[in-house]
Design a protein around this motif. Structure first.
Motif: not given
Length: 210
Positions: A52-54, A57-60, A69-70, A76-79
């Protein structure tokens, strides 16, 4: 040892080597990448790790990704990308890989999404030649020209090179050389150009042909 990282293209610049020669380079922010999942032969039939990279926000995130992720107990990661590395056994969920995973002088393959250029004509898309610009050609000098026979087969073959969508596709550039590594800032300078606009995400792997 097979290595891989996810990165973000920062842009192009130039640096000077020890002989004062100018070297054009692309700067990539490579990592830090965190191991978010580990796949084994027993559970999945093959060995691989998901990086995972970058931060994001959890909301997204969607609910399945939040659970993913939990379960891994990582931020949390974006990519997310999967790599079949040779040292999977030595990696565990939560481990962090940084730019110093690679070394200066190594050959790498860089994969990214090329710049989208919208709908392009046959000349720009396929390097067609122009028609005559005189003797009755008219205002169609950049058109594709004849598409084939008329009565037989009375159609255009599939795969014919025509005008259409150009760019915005997965491209891999092979055998690029790492010129410089800034481990503190997770920056890698790669000789030459790599696909995609500034800010796009790329995958860096060891060269398969080296």
């Amino acid at each position: 040892m097979q290595k891989g990282l996810i990165g973000k293209k920062i842009g192009m610049t130039q640096i000077f080597d020890e002989n004062s020669n100018v070297v054009p380079v692309t700067v990539v922010e490579a990592g830090p990448c965190v191991v978010t999942q580990k796949k084994t032969v027993d559970t999945d039939g093959y060995e691989a790790v998901q990086l995972g990279f970058q931060d994001v926000k959890v909301e997204r995130l969607s609910k399945p990704l939040k659970g993913h992720f939990a379960k891994a107990d990582v931020a949390p990661k974006k990519v997310l990308k999967e790599f079949r590395l040779s040292d999977v056994a030595s990696l565990n969920v939560g481990d962090i890989l940084k730019a110093d995973t690679f070394e200066v002088g190594a050959l790498v393959d860089v994969t990214g999404t090329s710049k989208g250029k919208g709908t392009a004509g046959a000349i720009k898309r396929w390097n067609f030649g122009r028609l005559k610009e005189s003797h009755g050609t008219g205002p169609v000098a950049r058109h594709a020209g004849s598409l084939g026979a008329c009565s037989d087969p009375s159609r255009v073959y599939k795969g014919k090179k025509l005008a259409g969508h150009l760019g915005s596709e997965r491209v891999t550039v092979q055998n690029l050389t790492i010129v410089k590594i800034d481990a503190e800032n997770n920056l890698i300078a790669i000789k030459g150009a790599i696909p995609g606009p500034k800010g796009s995400y790329v995958i860096i792997k060891d060269s398969v042909k080296a």
